[in-house]
Scaffold this motif. Sequence first.
Motif, PDB file in Angstrom:
ATOM      1  N   THR A  85      16.037 113.199  51.412  1.00  0.00           N
ATOM      2  CA  THR A  85      15.333 114.289  52.101  1.00  0.00           C
ATOM      3  C   THR A  85      13.944 114.529  51.513  1.00  0.00           C
ATOM      4  O   THR A  85      13.065 115.051  52.211  1.00  0.00           O
ATOM      5  CB  THR A  85      16.159 115.574  51.999  1.00  0.00           C
ATOM      6  N   VAL A  86      13.740 114.161  50.266  1.00  0.00           N
ATOM      7  CA  VAL A  86      12.408 114.276  49.667  1.00  0.00           C
ATOM      8  C   VAL A  86      11.522 113.104  50.079  1.00  0.00           C
ATOM      9  O   VAL A  86      10.315 113.265  50.328  1.00  0.00           O
ATOM     10  CB  VAL A  86      12.520 114.367  48.135  1.00  0.00           C
ATOM     11  N   SER A  87      12.121 111.928  50.187  1.00  0.00           N
ATOM     12  CA  SER A  87      11.342 110.722  50.475  1.00  0.00           C
ATOM     13  C   SER A  87      10.793 110.696  51.892  1.00  0.00           C
ATOM     14  O   SER A  87       9.845 109.950  52.170  1.00  0.00           O
ATOM     15  CB  SER A  87      12.218 109.480  50.245  1.00  0.00           C
ATOM     16  N   VAL A  88      11.360 111.480  52.808  1.00  0.00           N
ATOM     17  CA  VAL A  88      10.873 111.455  54.193  1.00  0.00           C
ATOM     18  C   VAL A  88       9.461 112.027  54.290  1.00  0.00           C
ATOM     19  O   VAL A  88       8.769 111.785  55.292  1.00  0.00           O
ATOM     20  CB  VAL A  88      11.819 112.256  55.114  1.00  0.00           C
ATOM     21  N   PHE A  89       9.017 112.766  53.300  1.00  0.00           N
ATOM     22  CA  PHE A  89       7.665 113.333  53.321  1.00  0.00           C
ATOM     23  C   PHE A  89       6.631 112.391  52.717  1.00  0.00           C
ATOM     24  O   PHE A  89       5.464 112.763  52.569  1.00  0.00           O
ATOM     25  CB  PHE A  89       7.649 114.667  52.573  1.00  0.00           C
ATOM     26  N   TYR A  90       7.048 111.183  52.368  1.00  0.00           N
ATOM     27  CA  TYR A  90       6.136 110.170  51.824  1.00  0.00           C
ATOM     28  C   TYR A  90       6.220 108.920  52.695  1.00  0.00           C
ATOM     29  O   TYR A  90       7.215 108.699  53.401  1.00  0.00           O
ATOM     30  CB  TYR A  90       6.500 109.810  50.379  1.00  0.00           C
ATOM     31  N   ASN A  91       5.178 108.120  52.628  1.00  0.00           N
ATOM     32  CA  ASN A  91       5.181 106.854  53.350  1.00  0.00           C
ATOM     33  C   ASN A  91       6.129 105.866  52.674  1.00  0.00           C
ATOM     34  O   ASN A  91       6.440 105.972  51.484  1.00  0.00           O
ATOM     35  CB  ASN A  91       3.769 106.262  53.385  1.00  0.00           C
ATOM     36  N   ALA A  92       6.582 104.906  53.446  1.00  0.00           N
ATOM     37  CA  ALA A  92       7.482 103.884  52.900  1.00  0.00           C
ATOM     38  C   ALA A  92       6.801 103.092  51.785  1.00  0.00           C
ATOM     39  O   ALA A  92       7.439 102.725  50.792  1.00  0.00           O
ATOM     40  CB  ALA A  92       7.942 102.938  54.015  1.00  0.00           C
ATOM     41  N   GLU A  93       5.504 102.845  51.938  1.00  0.00           N
ATOM     42  CA  GLU A  93       4.773 102.107  50.903  1.00  0.00           C
ATOM     43  C   GLU A  93       4.730 102.892  49.600  1.00  0.00           C
ATOM     44  O   GLU A  93       4.883 102.314  48.510  1.00  0.00           O
ATOM     45  CB  GLU A  93       3.360 101.823  51.406  1.00  0.00           C
ATOM     46  N   GLU A  94       4.535 104.197  49.683  1.00  0.00           N
ATOM     47  CA  GLU A  94       4.500 105.019  48.477  1.00  0.00           C
ATOM     48  C   GLU A  94       5.865 105.047  47.778  1.00  0.00           C
ATOM     49  O   GLU A  94       5.943 104.986  46.544  1.00  0.00           O
ATOM     50  CB  GLU A  94       4.065 106.437  48.830  1.00  0.00           C
ATOM     51  N   VAL A  95       6.936 105.104  48.555  1.00  0.00           N
ATOM     52  CA  VAL A  95       8.279 105.102  47.962  1.00  0.00           C
ATOM     53  C   VAL A  95       8.559 103.769  47.274  1.00  0.00           C
ATOM     54  O   VAL A  95       9.139 103.727  46.179  1.00  0.00           O
ATOM     55  CB  VAL A  95       9.329 105.405  49.045  1.00  0.00           C
ATOM     56  N   LEU A  96       8.122 102.682  47.904  1.00  0.00           N
ATOM     57  CA  LEU A  96       8.343 101.371  47.293  1.00  0.00           C
ATOM     58  C   LEU A  96       7.529 101.217  46.009  1.00  0.00           C
ATOM     59  O   LEU A  96       8.021 100.660  45.022  1.00  0.00           O
ATOM     60  CB  LEU A  96       7.983 100.270  48.290  1.00  0.00           C
ATOM     61  N   TRP A  97       6.295 101.703  46.009  1.00  0.00           N
ATOM     62  CA  TRP A  97       5.480 101.645  44.794  1.00  0.00           C
ATOM     63  C   TRP A  97       6.102 102.491  43.683  1.00  0.00           C
ATOM     64  O   TRP A  97       6.137 102.080  42.509  1.00  0.00           O
ATOM     65  CB  TRP A  97       4.057 102.129  45.079  1.00  0.00           C
ATOM     66  N   ALA A  98       6.605 103.651  44.042  1.00  0.00           N
ATOM     67  CA  ALA A  98       7.246 104.505  43.041  1.00  0.00           C
ATOM     68  C   ALA A  98       8.527 103.872  42.503  1.00  0.00           C
ATOM     69  O   ALA A  98       8.824 103.953  41.302  1.00  0.00           O
ATOM     70  CB  ALA A  98       7.558 105.870  43.653  1.00  0.00           C
ATOM     71  N   THR A  99       9.272 103.200  43.385  1.00  0.00           N
ATOM     72  CA  THR A  99      10.491 102.523  42.943  1.00  0.00           C
ATOM     73  C   THR A  99      10.172 101.387  41.987  1.00  0.00           C
ATOM     74  O   THR A  99      10.828 101.223  40.938  1.00  0.00           O
ATOM     75  CB  THR A  99      11.263 101.987  44.158  1.00  0.00           C
TER      76      THR A  99
END
Length: 301
Positions: free
Chosen positions: A173-187
């Motif tokens: 539910t937190v990740s939906v407010f970020y782009n997929a690219e940003e989540v992948l970079w953070a991961t």
Amino acid sequence: MDVEVSEPIDFSSGDHQHLVRKASDSYPGGKTARSYGTAPSTEGPQQAHGNPHSKAGKRADTYVVQISPETTTDDVSPGTFSETAVRRAFIVKVFFLLSIQLLITGAIISLFVFWDALRSWVIKHPWFNYSLLPAFFVVFIILACCGKLRRQVPANYILLGLFTVLQGLLLGTVSVFYNAEEVLWATGATALVTLSLSLFALQTKWDFTLLNGTLFVLLFVLIIYGILLIFIRSYWLHLLYAGLGTVLFSLYLVMDVQLMVGGRHHHSNLDPEEYVFAALNIYMDIINLFLFILQLIGMGR
């Protein structure tokens, strides 16, 4: 007088003290003279009383004590965390549970990030996020406070699995407010930092377990700081908050890894049955590290 012990003697149990008392009682110069296991006298009582320094009295006292090489200090308290085999099995369990937790969490986050219909539904229905919080904190408190339940199988695995699913849903539910690219970079950044810090914790001579109290105080200050930021809208204060959180949970990760491996560190007296608690601590460090790195990347776009 000959005293022969045919069975192994455990000196830690006090058997040798019985032999010492036996030898002192049978010594000719002592107050009493007793015969233990000797052959009956055939010369009569007159010779025994008339000549106390007889040939039998002049005979050297011989003591044969057989010490078994299997009697070690490890046999006194088996299964302690200081034993290499026990500690190795403990570490394997912790990393196995941690790997499963991270895989489940990553799969749940991927659903929220790459499934557009689910992403839109979560954004339109914020109550879903708030409804997960009570159940999450209840399971977390049970795992953190109920030590007896945390060691019982399969209750500990069920609670840990439920906690992992709830944590994954909250992160989704937190990740939906970020782009997929940003989540992948953070991961990717979280995985790189976690691996680097884990190797550092295993190799360094610095004992980070001594910082337990200091890190707790800093965590309390960070929580107060985060509450204040709810009412203060400042980009630089939020950036500072994300940076401090990243540093703090990086230190927590190093400390928890050293607590898990034990050995030469000052605070390393974990119970071998606390593998669920150790996995939970490291998992929470990684999750919080991911959240703060995600904030840093999101604020830098």
